[in-house]
Write a protein that holds these residues in place. Structure first.
Motif, PDB file in Angstrom:
ATOM      1  N   ALA A 186       6.196 -11.142  15.375  1.00 52.52           N
ATOM      2  CA  ALA A 186       6.589 -12.100  14.330  1.00 52.52           C
ATOM      3  C   ALA A 186       6.076 -11.663  12.964  1.00 52.52           C
ATOM      4  N   GLY A 187       4.830 -11.204  12.907  1.00 53.11           N
ATOM      5  CA  GLY A 187       4.243 -10.774  11.637  1.00 53.11           C
ATOM      6  C   GLY A 187       4.924  -9.540  11.079  1.00 53.11           C
ATOM      7  N   LEU A 188       5.178  -8.561  11.936  1.00 50.22           N
ATOM      8  CA  LEU A 188       5.820  -7.319  11.499  1.00 50.22           C
ATOM      9  C   LEU A 188       7.253  -7.582  11.026  1.00 50.22           C
ATOM     10  N   THR A 189       7.983  -8.410  11.781  1.00 55.88           N
ATOM     11  CA  THR A 189       9.365  -8.722  11.422  1.00 55.88           C
ATOM     12  C   THR A 189       9.429  -9.466  10.094  1.00 55.88           C
ATOM     13  N   ALA A 190       8.501 -10.386   9.878  1.00 53.77           N
ATOM     14  CA  ALA A 190       8.480 -11.149   8.627  1.00 53.77           C
ATOM     15  C   ALA A 190       8.234 -10.219   7.436  1.00 53.77           C
ATOM     16  N   PHE A 191       7.351  -9.246   7.597  1.00 57.43           N
ATOM     17  CA  PHE A 191       7.099  -8.305   6.507  1.00 57.43           C
ATOM     18  C   PHE A 191       8.336  -7.462   6.230  1.00 57.43           C
ATOM     19  N   GLU A 192       8.964  -6.964   7.281  1.00 58.21           N
ATOM     20  CA  GLU A 192      10.168  -6.140   7.118  1.00 58.21           C
ATOM     21  C   GLU A 192      11.263  -6.906   6.361  1.00 58.21           C
ATOM     22  N   ALA A 193      11.361  -8.181   6.653  1.00 59.42           N
ATOM     23  CA  ALA A 193      12.387  -9.001   6.006  1.00 59.42           C
ATOM     24  C   ALA A 193      12.052  -9.286   4.545  1.00 59.42           C
ATOM     25  N   SER A 194      10.761  -9.219   4.204  1.00 52.18           N
ATOM     26  CA  SER A 194      10.326  -9.623   2.859  1.00 52.18           C
ATOM     27  C   SER A 194      10.362  -8.487   1.844  1.00 52.18           C
ATOM     28  N   GLN A 195      10.511  -7.231   2.314  1.00 54.28           N
ATOM     29  CA  GLN A 195      10.381  -6.083   1.410  1.00 54.28           C
ATOM     30  C   GLN A 195      11.647  -5.241   1.358  1.00 54.28           C
ATOM     31  N   PRO A 196      11.951  -4.665   0.188  1.00 54.09           N
ATOM     32  CA  PRO A 196      13.117  -3.783   0.092  1.00 54.09           C
ATOM     33  C   PRO A 196      12.890  -2.471   0.831  1.00 54.09           C
ATOM     34  N   GLY A 197      13.958  -1.876   1.294  1.00 57.63           N
ATOM     35  CA  GLY A 197      13.853  -0.561   1.924  1.00 57.63           C
ATOM     36  C   GLY A 197      13.478   0.491   0.894  1.00 57.63           C
ATOM     37  N   GLN A 198      12.727   1.501   1.345  1.00 58.25           N
ATOM     38  CA  GLN A 198      12.281   2.577   0.459  1.00 58.25           C
ATOM     39  C   GLN A 198      12.600   3.927   1.099  1.00 58.25           C
ATOM     40  N   GLN A 199      13.144   4.836   0.321  1.00 63.02           N
ATOM     41  CA  GLN A 199      13.343   6.235   0.721  1.00 63.02           C
ATOM     42  C   GLN A 199      14.116   6.366   2.039  1.00 63.02           C
ATOM     43  N   ASP A 200      14.958   5.400   2.329  1.00 62.15           N
ATOM     44  CA  ASP A 200      15.804   5.407   3.540  1.00 62.15           C
ATOM     45  C   ASP A 200      15.016   5.386   4.851  1.00 62.15           C
ATOM     46  N   ARG A 201      13.701   5.113   4.784  1.00 57.35           N
ATOM     47  CA  ARG A 201      12.958   5.090   6.063  1.00 57.35           C
ATOM     48  C   ARG A 201      11.854   4.057   6.129  1.00 57.35           C
ATOM     49  N   PHE A 202      11.514   3.448   5.014  1.00 60.21           N
ATOM     50  CA  PHE A 202      10.450   2.437   5.032  1.00 60.21           C
ATOM     51  C   PHE A 202      11.030   1.058   4.761  1.00 60.21           C
ATOM     52  N   PRO A 203      10.465  -0.028   5.360  1.00 59.04           N
ATOM     53  CA  PRO A 203       9.328  -0.011   6.277  1.00 59.04           C
ATOM     54  C   PRO A 203       9.686   0.661   7.606  1.00 59.04           C
ATOM     55  N   MET A 204       8.766   1.473   8.134  1.00 57.37           N
ATOM     56  CA  MET A 204       9.019   2.279   9.323  1.00 57.37           C
ATOM     57  C   MET A 204       8.091   1.856  10.461  1.00 57.37           C
ATOM     58  N   ARG A 205       8.693   1.418  11.553  1.00 58.31           N
ATOM     59  CA  ARG A 205       7.913   1.092  12.756  1.00 58.31           C
ATOM     60  C   ARG A 205       7.435   2.390  13.417  1.00 58.31           C
ATOM     61  N   LEU A 206       6.263   2.343  14.026  1.00 61.88           N
ATOM     62  CA  LEU A 206       5.706   3.498  14.718  1.00 61.88           C
ATOM     63  C   LEU A 206       5.810   3.282  16.224  1.00 61.88           C
ATOM     64  N   ALA A 207       6.541   4.173  16.885  1.00 58.32           N
ATOM     65  CA  ALA A 207       6.832   4.017  18.312  1.00 58.32           C
ATOM     66  C   ALA A 207       5.562   4.075  19.159  1.00 58.32           C
ATOM     67  N   ASN A 208       5.463   3.137  20.091  1.00 56.15           N
ATOM     68  CA  ASN A 208       4.352   3.115  21.055  1.00 56.15           C
ATOM     69  C   ASN A 208       2.982   2.991  20.409  1.00 56.15           C
ATOM     70  N   HIS A 209       2.928   2.427  19.193  1.00 56.56           N
ATOM     71  CA  HIS A 209       1.649   2.183  18.532  1.00 56.56           C
ATOM     72  C   HIS A 209       1.302   0.709  18.680  1.00 56.56           C
ATOM     73  N   ALA A 210       0.051   0.438  19.023  1.00 57.08           N
ATOM     74  CA  ALA A 210      -0.428  -0.935  19.106  1.00 57.08           C
ATOM     75  C   ALA A 210      -0.946  -1.373  17.732  1.00 57.08           C
ATOM     76  N   ALA A 211      -1.468  -2.587  17.661  1.00 60.65           N
ATOM     77  CA  ALA A 211      -2.013  -3.113  16.396  1.00 60.65           C
ATOM     78  C   ALA A 211      -3.428  -2.578  16.204  1.00 60.65           C
ATOM     79  N   PHE A 212      -3.508  -1.241  15.997  1.00 58.23           N
ATOM     80  CA  PHE A 212      -4.804  -0.583  15.844  1.00 58.23           C
ATOM     81  C   PHE A 212      -5.554  -1.152  14.643  1.00 58.23           C
ATOM     82  N   HIS A 213      -6.868  -1.150  14.733  1.00 58.48           N
ATOM     83  CA  HIS A 213      -7.746  -1.532  13.623  1.00 58.48           C
ATOM     84  C   HIS A 213      -7.517  -2.978  13.171  1.00 58.48           C
ATOM     85  N   THR A 214      -7.260  -3.856  14.142  1.00 59.70           N
ATOM     86  CA  THR A 214      -7.197  -5.292  13.864  1.00 59.70           C
ATOM     87  C   THR A 214      -7.924  -6.030  14.980  1.00 59.70           C
ATOM     88  N   ALA A 215      -8.171  -7.315  14.729  1.00 63.01           N
ATOM     89  CA  ALA A 215      -8.877  -8.141  15.718  1.00 63.01           C
ATOM     90  C   ALA A 215      -8.117  -8.259  17.030  1.00 63.01           C
TER      91      ALA A 215
END
Length: 344
Positions: A186-215
């Motif tokens: 939900a958090g990641l999707t909300a951010f993606e919806a709130s920001q314009p695309g950049q350089q034809d690839r951002f915001p970019m999801r990282l495959a098989n990555h967990a929420a590293f460095h968070t609680a």
């Protein structure tokens, strides 16, 4: 003449299709080291790193997994660290995210095998739990000029989303001119919806990555501490710069505190790679910044971190490129055109 260098170890996402065969191509003479890693993988019922590296085919589903990628990246980074030319004095070691584990071994605080034990255990736990995800988004433009107002604006938006019911989002890694964000779907999707695309690839999801460095990673950190004892950690042989910019000095390190940080704060709090690089530049003033392989993508974040600090007058990307073209000082061992500058 001896040159000084800060060695920088990459994190997840750096062993991709072009890197398949990296261990065999560059480190055929270090197979004994890799076989010791294979033995640890066998104990856990996992495929050997040499078999993974020697496969005929690369598939994202397999090689982006934490229990595969972490082992391969560590093996490549540590072997590269051991291959640095004799006329280069490594004065400090740092790394990005998972690269902190590699840095601990490259800096002598963990033996090669204990470092592998740590990275393989944590990579496997991350994959088994796979809590949340990550995305990348830039806050600077193509000229790499600092835009602190844009960065603050993005972090304010992250905090706003995180405050909503049913949404979790936070800063995961401060990565040069990029923000790596982590959270639930939900958090990641909300951010993606709130920001314009950049350089034809951002915001970019990282495959098989967990929420590293968070609680969200607290369960992984707790299990890691239960499986990996503080007795694995010793005094570093070289200064180590962690994900807060703190320096752990040889003969002056509290190894219990180093264990606590590595399997605590480092897992559950944001990782400031930018600050680590800037601390390395200011405290050690090296002749070279050497980015160990695999891959070479971390070089951009290192360069951006130096530009953001206006290090030695590097105010923007053209200034960096001019200095680099005149006399290369940022060397990516994962690039065939630069490797020999570090290995002699």
């Amino acid at each position: 003449m001896t040159r000084t260098a800060v060695l920088i170890c990459p994190g997840r996402g750096t062993y991709n299709k072009p890197e398949l065969g990296y261990l065999h191509r560059h480190h055929a003479q270090r197979m004994d080291l890799f076989h010791s890693f294979n033995a640890l993988r066998a104990e856990a019922g996992q495929q050997a790193v040499t078999a993974l590296d020697g496969a005929d085919r690369f598939t994202v589903n397999t090689y982006s997994r934490g229990d595969v990628a972490s082992a391969l990246i560590y093996a490549a980074s540590l072997a590269d660290a051991q291959a640095v030319a004799d006329d280069i004095e490594v004065v400090a070691v740092t790394g990005n995210s998972m690269g902190w584990y590699s840095a601990l071994a490259a800096g002598g605080a963990l033996s090669p095998q204990d470092g592998f034990r740590v990275v393989n255990t944590m990579g496997t736990l991350m994959q088994d739990h796979l809590i949340g995800g990550q995305l990348v988004y830039p806050f600077i433009g193509d000229d790499w000029v600092n835009d602190s107002a844009r960065k603050e604006e993005l972090l304010t938006e992250v905090a706003r989303i995180n405050a909503q019911d049913g949404h979790t989002l936070g800063l995961s890694i401060d990565l040069g001119g990029m923000l790596v964000l982590a959270g639930d779907e939900a958090g990641l999707t909300a951010f993606e919806a709130s920001q314009p695309g950049q350089q034809d690839r951002f915001p970019m999801r990282l495959a098989n990555h967990a929420a590293f460095h968070t609680a969200l990673q607290a369960p992984v950190a707790a299990e890691g501490r239960a499986r990996l004892g503080a007795d694995l950690f010793g005094q570093p042989e070289r200064p180590l710069i962690d994900g807060r910019g703190k320096i752990w000095w040889p003969a002056a390190t509290d190894t219990q505190a180093l264990w606590n940080y590595t399997l605590g704060h480092q897992v559950t709090e944001p990782y400031d790679f930018t600050r680590a690089v800037q601390t390395a530049a200011r405290e050690f003033a090296p002749d070279l910044f050497i980015v160990a392989g695999p891959g070479a993508t971390l070089g951009g974040a290192v360069a951006q971190s130096l530009v953001l600090a206006d290090w030695r007058g590097l105010a923007n990307k053209p200034a960096f490129q001019a200095r680099q073209d005149a006399q290369p000082f940022l060397i990516a061992m994962g690039r065939d055109d630069q490797r020999a500058l570090a290995t002699g």
